[in-house]
Design a protein around this motif. Structure first.
Motif, mmCIF file in Angstrom:
data_model
loop_
_atom_site.group_PDB
_atom_site.id
_atom_site.type_symbol
_atom_site.label_atom_id
_atom_site.label_comp_id
_atom_site.label_asym_id
_atom_site.label_seq_id
_atom_site.Cartn_x
_atom_site.Cartn_y
_atom_site.Cartn_z
ATOM 1 N N LEU A 113 39.925 -40.523 -41.936
ATOM 2 C CA LEU A 113 40.353 -41.093 -40.650
ATOM 3 C C LEU A 113 40.522 -40.001 -39.614
ATOM 4 O O LEU A 113 40.109 -40.140 -38.465
ATOM 5 N N VAL A 116 44.436 -42.471 -24.261
ATOM 6 C CA VAL A 116 43.203 -41.693 -24.336
ATOM 7 C C VAL A 116 41.998 -42.622 -24.232
ATOM 8 O O VAL A 116 41.043 -42.359 -23.490
ATOM 9 N N LEU A 117 42.064 -43.747 -24.938
ATOM 10 C CA LEU A 117 40.955 -44.698 -24.877
ATOM 11 C C LEU A 117 40.778 -45.232 -23.466
ATOM 12 O O LEU A 117 39.647 -45.346 -22.961
ATOM 13 N N ALA A 155 31.043 -50.755 -26.469
ATOM 14 C CA ALA A 155 30.829 -50.475 -27.888
ATOM 15 C C ALA A 155 31.717 -49.329 -28.329
ATOM 16 O O ALA A 155 32.383 -49.385 -29.370
ATOM 17 N N GLU A 156 31.756 -48.303 -27.496
ATOM 18 C CA GLU A 156 32.537 -47.138 -27.861
ATOM 19 C C GLU A 156 34.020 -47.498 -27.931
ATOM 20 O O GLU A 156 34.725 -47.099 -28.862
ATOM 21 N N VAL A 208 34.811 -49.365 -31.144
ATOM 22 C CA VAL A 208 34.918 -48.460 -32.290
ATOM 23 C C VAL A 208 36.221 -47.674 -32.215
ATOM 24 O O VAL A 208 36.933 -47.510 -33.209
ATOM 25 N N GLY A 209 36.553 -47.228 -31.000
ATOM 26 C CA GLY A 209 37.786 -46.470 -30.834
ATOM 27 C C GLY A 209 38.995 -47.293 -31.201
ATOM 28 O O GLY A 209 39.916 -46.812 -31.873
ATOM 29 N N TYR A 226 30.538 -42.748 -35.640
ATOM 30 C CA TYR A 226 32.001 -42.679 -35.799
ATOM 31 C C TYR A 226 32.478 -43.492 -37.001
ATOM 32 O O TYR A 226 33.230 -42.982 -37.826
ATOM 33 N N PRO A 227 32.073 -44.781 -37.086
ATOM 34 C CA PRO A 227 32.555 -45.535 -38.257
ATOM 35 C C PRO A 227 32.049 -44.967 -39.580
ATOM 36 O O PRO A 227 32.752 -45.054 -40.584
ATOM 37 N N PHE A 243 35.370 -38.853 -32.896
ATOM 38 C CA PHE A 243 35.315 -39.834 -31.807
ATOM 39 C C PHE A 243 35.778 -39.218 -30.498
ATOM 40 O O PHE A 243 35.133 -39.389 -29.457
ATOM 41 N N LEU A 244 36.884 -38.491 -30.536
ATOM 42 C CA LEU A 244 37.434 -37.967 -29.285
ATOM 43 C C LEU A 244 36.481 -36.960 -28.644
ATOM 44 O O LEU A 244 36.164 -37.051 -27.453
ATOM 45 N N MET A 281 46.949 -42.362 -28.354
ATOM 46 C CA MET A 281 45.568 -42.774 -28.546
ATOM 47 C C MET A 281 45.155 -43.897 -27.591
ATOM 48 O O MET A 281 44.036 -43.921 -27.103
ATOM 49 N N MET A 322 38.552 -39.636 -36.205
ATOM 50 C CA MET A 322 39.219 -39.633 -34.914
ATOM 51 C C MET A 322 38.801 -38.425 -34.072
ATOM 52 O O MET A 322 38.481 -38.557 -32.886
ATOM 53 N N THR A 339 27.971 -43.848 -31.409
ATOM 54 C CA THR A 339 28.794 -45.009 -31.712
ATOM 55 C C THR A 339 28.589 -45.463 -33.144
ATOM 56 O O THR A 339 29.516 -45.925 -33.803
ATOM 57 N N ALA A 383 34.465 -42.322 -40.671
ATOM 58 C CA ALA A 383 35.769 -42.834 -41.094
ATOM 59 C C ALA A 383 35.615 -43.978 -42.091
ATOM 60 O O ALA A 383 36.502 -44.807 -42.219
ATOM 61 N N LEU A 438 39.314 -47.593 -34.907
ATOM 62 C CA LEU A 438 39.887 -46.362 -35.452
ATOM 63 C C LEU A 438 41.381 -46.316 -35.211
ATOM 64 O O LEU A 438 42.158 -45.919 -36.080
#
Lengths: 467, 499, 102
Positions: free
Chosen positions: A150, C33-34, C73-74, C77-78, A137-138, A157-158, C30, A154, A134, A141, C81
């Motif tokens: 970005l 997906v989240l 948290a995840e 962040v997602g 990820y930032p 993250f995925l 997206m 992404m 966690t 990006a 993004l």
């Protein structure tokens, strides 16, 4: 509660919180001071973890937290890579006026990775993996105005979210099987566990960790991150999570009953990972992406030691020596790239040797160490890997690795040839004194490690997991 | 200590040159020649201090390096190593003193060139002097790095492609070698890389498949370097595109690492396995001899032709080694003769082919041309060049009274006693070699002279001075080889008779 | 708790997980997906509770708390993004934003 056993981690945590507060309340031109704070935190954490060395190996917090040689050695490596990353960053981030939190994220990510290496409890492992993901990820990006960053963030993250979910599932199944998350009791209870459920749990956990290792099948983020993320972040993410995950994986597979087929599966993953990474790196014309793929293949080599971790007493030493060698070389390579302002196309490296002889020398030393040309430390890492795999009866894996080393030589040499043999074009802009120092520090440590192999091996000779 | 001096002086010289920014190319050349000559001098001192009736390895230095792995800095020589190392040092002095045949390069660049040559010298001598398997491997690999940069940066034609091919191909051999070295290392208990222990204990004697695999990997790695016939394809291209002096080093020194390695590693450490496969290796060597000579005959490119004769000559060496390893107990004398011959062949081939490649460099510098058809009638215009080339070519084809003859005579004499019919076929190789060298001389120096060669200059002083020294060596070994043979026989007797 | 058999809880968790996985695999938007990710993690949380109850262990519930925290948290962040992605590419389609290859 033996809080002292957690001092390095607590320092990282407190440091990160202080940095967040500092960044929130200080003006734009002071944001870079956060780098200083982060360095202080890292130095203090390193100091305290050095003090833990003499007490190892032991378990703390009723068996949840391992304070053993592998964990501490991994901690040093991760803290060092964190320090290199932090010192590379202030000038890199100059264009981003509010970047104080960036350093806090680095510390949080490091904290998560350190938790992975020290986790002696599957719950702990999950928390470590998720925390480090966690926070990462930032970081990837962070240049939010730049499309490739970005996109890399992404994808990272995925893939991360999916594999982390699988990891959690694996831990759930494991917990359902044995009714406990503690490793010691898990190992006892696994002896007569249902083999099918255990296979599912193992597969999910290995898959989850392969993400952090950037190993097949969850490797796809590595090249994108290497290309798109800020170069200092790549230095961190191509090194530190691997160390944490490799130690965590080694710790985990030792719990499994011997009749499980996991060594064969890990060996297969290792072979596929190194081959895939190398083949993909062959056709890259982008140095950062190339190093990203090379980093994938290096994970494959590291997994060789995990394969024989239960079969050979020196496998753990080989694993840590290889990880250390890889970490130092990769940090130096990405420090060079950062110092060159992240120049990435292979053609931009033409004739670098004439314009920037020292930078080129550092790059060449780093790449040759990644290949494993003696007497650089990378050679000893690979040598130890070959030794334990052959001695434990996995000669075919050593042969695959040797062939892969040969393939990897080809693309590393391509970079070296461009810097050495082509005529220079245009001016070479560099970042500044901070990145210069970080680059020198990483290469000096690399060379010192090459000369002091005996000392390092002596330090690692008696390493074992506390169980 | 004296061997360490021989290693350290060129290395320090290389460092000094690499760090110097303002030296002129001329000064760098003199400095490098001096460093190389000092190293040669150290080896000559070692030669005088070598006792032929003493133990196998002498002048031994040992310093701890990584004791927990059984690795140490161990150097020492037997007669074979000392002979080959001294020849190598001499060839390095010659190559460094010889003018570089790069046609248009910035002069500053040349300082780096001499630094790399000195580095390569230190590493090459290291291969011959190392008594530690891992150290041997380290030096073996680092010579590749040195040669890679020499070809890639100062070569002509397509130097980067050739350099890459050279590095990849020979590094593949190195990796096979590394796996075999680990195999040998694991067979000792406690694990050690000490060559003396390995030679003494013969840890893999009679251990079937494992020994076979280790032997195969060793021979594969060394055969690529030598090179033996199916594995030779990297050699011609690397030679053609390398600068003349680097070519001389490549043929004269780097190829010897393959055959020297065969004597030092499989021959000495795995006598059992080598004896089992001796005939097969002798046959492969024979193929290399005949094939190398035939292909050389078909070449129109001067340098490529000489490169292929190297394959042919290294074939003689391997034949000698294989014969010496054959397990016939009643042929001790013949096998000893073959091993001595193989070693002399290494020394002789180093000097002769070194000289020939330096001469190639001179041709390239003058015309930028290797095509034999573009030459002719130079005998009158360049008498010095003609003289040295004729002498080196005759030495190479085995003219009695010159170094090549001494070597080949001993190899064939030994082979006749062990594998008579192989020797008969092998002699065919000599005939072809004679034909191809005579043809080469005819095309270069006789017949009508093309117009563009009207102002073809003869050798200058630096060039003929260097060639004179090498030629002197060739003649001395040809006429009075006793000093060399005493040294080598001391060790071949121990190695062959010591089973 | 004894009213619901353990198998029922596990089956529910498995179904939720499969739904989440399918959503993750097949949706290219997206936001969906989240959401699928959230569903997957919550399935894991549910399984923890069921397992903890079956073994009479407190770890199951502790783990559940950890998992939902981390999932939150995840997800945050997602979402961050996602906002940047929308800002930059003017789309929420993942394939449209994927340009780096090889």
């Amino acid at each position: 509660m033996p809080v002292g056993d957690l001092l390095p981690e607590l320092i990282l945590l407190v440091g990160a919180v202080i940095i967040v507060l500092f960044a929130a309340f200080s003006s734009h031109d002071r944001q870079a001071w956060a780098a200083g704070l982060a360095l202080v935190a890292l130095a203090l954490a390193t100091g305290f973890s050095v003090m833990q060395w003499s007490r190892a190996p032991m378990l703390s917090f009723s068996g949840v937290w391992a304070l053993d040689g592998p964990a501490i050695a991994a901690k040093w490596l991760m803290l060092f890579s964190g320090a290199v990353t932090v010192s590379l960053s202030p000038q890199w981030m100059r264009s981003d006026r509010r970047h104080g939190e960036y350093y806090a994220l680095i510390l949080f990510a490091l904290l998560g990775m350190i938790m992975m290496a020290s986790a002696n409890d599957s719950m702990q492992l999950v928390v470590g993996v998720l925390l480090s993901s966690t926070a990462s990820y930032p970081l990837v990006a962070y240049h939010r105005g730049w499309a490739p960053a970005l996109e890399a963030g992404m994808k990272y993250f995925l893939i991360g979210a999916l594999t982390n979910a699988l990891l959690v599932i694996g831990v759930v199944v494991l917990f359902g099987l044995v009714g406990d998350t503690d490793y010691a009791r898990t190992a006892e209870a696994l002896v007569d566990a249902d083999p099918f459920a255990l296979t599912i749990a193992t597969a999910c956990i290995v898959l989850g960790l392969s993400f952090k290792l950037a190993a097949f099948p969850a490797h796809a983020w590595m090249p994108d991150v290497a290309q798109g993320a800020p170069a200092p972040v790549v230095a961190l993410l191509s090194v530190a999570p691997k160390i944490g995950a490799a130690v965590a994986l080694a710790r985990f597979v030792l719990l499994l009953p011997v009749d499980q087929a996991w060594p064969a599966i890990v060996a297969l993953i290792a072979a596929v990972t190194m081959t895939l990474g190398n083949l993909a790196a062959l056709r890259q014309s982008d140095v950062r992406r190339l190093l990203g793929w090379s980093s994938v293949s290096q994970s494959g080599y590291a997994l060789m030691a995990v394969v024989v971790i239960g079969a050979h007493p020196q496998a753990l030493r080989a694993l840590l020596a290889f990880l250390a060698a890889y970490a130092l070389a990769n940090l130096a390579a990405f420090a060079v790239i950062t110092h060159l302002r992240g120049r990435t196309a292979l053609d931009d490296y033409r004739g670098l040797a004439r314009a920037q002889p020292i930078v080129t020398a550092v790059l060449i030393v780093a790449l040759l160490s990644l290949v494993g040309i003696p007497p650089l430390v990378g050679f000893f890492g690979k040598f130890l890997l070959f030794e334990v795999t052959i001695a434990a009866g996995y000669g075919w894996l050593a042969v695959v690795a040797a062939i892969n080393t040969l393939v990897s030589l080809f693309y590393y040499l391509r970079v070296i040839a461009v810097t050495m043999f082509k005529a220079p074009e245009g001016e070479v802009h560099v970042l500044g004194i901070w990145s210069w120092l970080a680059m020198l520090a990483s290469v000096v440590v690399l060379l010192v490690a090459s000369l002091g192999v005996e000392w390092g091996l002596g330090l690692m000779a008696s390493l074992r997991f506390a169980l | 200590m004296i061997l360490t001096v021989a290693l350290a002086v060129p290395l320090l010289g290389a460092l000094a040159l690499a760090g110097s920014k303002r030296w002129s190319a001329m000064r760098a050349r003199w400095f490098a020649t001096g460093a190389a000559a000092l190293s040669l001098l150290a080896l000559i001192v070692a030669w005088f201090g070598f006792d032929p009736s003493g133990p196998l390895f002498q002048h031994v230095d040992e310093v701890r390096w990584v004791p927990s792995l059984g690795v140490a800095y161990r150097v020492g020589v037997d007669g074979i190593a000392l002979a080959v190392a001294t020849m190598s040092a001499l060839l390095f002095v010659a190559a460094i003193a010889y003018p570089l045949d790069a046609r248009s390069e910035p002069r500053q660049d040349h300082v780096q060139y001499y630094a790399w040559l000195l580095f390569l010298q230190a590493m090459s001598l290291g291969v011959f002097l190392a008594l530690d398997l891992l150290l041997f491997y380290v030096f073996f690999d680092l010579t590749l790095v040195g040669m890679y940069f020499l070809i890639g940066r100062w070569g002509h034609g397509e130097p980067q492609v050739s350099a890459l091919k050279f590095f990849l191909y020979t590094f593949a051999g190195s990796l096979a070698l590394l796996l075999a070295i680990i195999g040998l290392y694991l067979s000792l208990d406690p694990h050690s890389f000490d060559m003396r222990v390995l030679i003494e204990r013969q840890p893999l004697a009679g251990s079937g498949l494992y020994a076979g695999l280790v032997f195969l990997a060793l021979m594969l790695g060394l055969a690529i370097k030598t090179p033996l016939v199916p594995l030779h394809t990297w050699l011609p291209q690397a030679h053609v595109d390398a600068p003349g002096p680097a070519s001389a080093i490549l043929a004269g020194v780097l190829l010897k690492m393959g055959t020297y390695g065969m004597i030092r590693l499989p021959f000495a450490m795995m006598q059992d396995a080598f004896a089992r496969y001796a005939l097969a290796i002798a046959i492969i060597a024979l193929v290399a001899i005949v094939y190398g000579a035939l292909v050389a005959l078909g070449q129109r490119n001067l340098k490529r032709r000489i490169a292929y004769t190297s394959i042919n000559h290294m074939g003689y060496t391997v034949l000698g080694i294989a014969v010496a390893a054959a397990a016939f107990s009643d042929t001790d004398v013949a096998r000893r003769l073959a091993l001595t011959g193989a070693t002399v062949e290494m020394v002789a081939h180093g000097l002769i082919t070194g000289a020939l490649f330096l001469i190639c460099g001179s041709f390239w510098q003058r015309t930028g041309e290797y095509d034999l058809d573009r030459y002719g009638g130079l005998a009158r215009q360049a008498p010095l060049l003609t003289g040295f080339t004729v002498l080196a070519a005759f030495a190479s084809l085995g003219m009695p009274g010159l170094a090549g003859f001494v070597a080949e005579f001993q190899i064939f004499a030994g082979t006749f006693a062990v594998y008579p019919w192989l020797a008969v076929i092998g002699v065919v190789g000599i005939l072809i070699t004679a034909a191809l060298f005579l043809d080469l001389l005819r095309r270069l120096f006789f017949g009508s002279r093309p117009l563009h060669l009207v102002d073809f200059p003869d050798l200058n002083r630096a060039e003929w001075g260097v060639l004179a020294v090498l030629t002197l060596g060739i003649v001395v070994i040809g006429i009075a080889p006793r000093f060399l043979l005493t040294l080598i026989e001391a060790s071949s007797a121990v190695l062959v008779g010591g089973r | 708790m004894s009213g619901v058999p353990m198998e029922h809880g596990l089956v529910l968790a498995a179904i939720l997980f499969a739904l989440g996985l399918a959503g993750l695999m097949f949706r290219r938007n997206m936001i969906f997906v989240l959401m699928s990710l959230e569903v997957m993690l919550n399935a894991a949380g549910l399984a923890f509770i069921v397992g903890g109850t079956a073994w009479q262990q407190p770890e199951g519930q502790a783990m559940f708390l950890l998992v939902i925290t981390l999932a939150a948290a995840e997800a945050s962040v997602g979402l961050a993004l996602l906002i940047q992605l929308n800002h930059r590419f003017k789309t929420l389609d993942l394939d449209a934003a994927s340009r780096m290859r090889g």
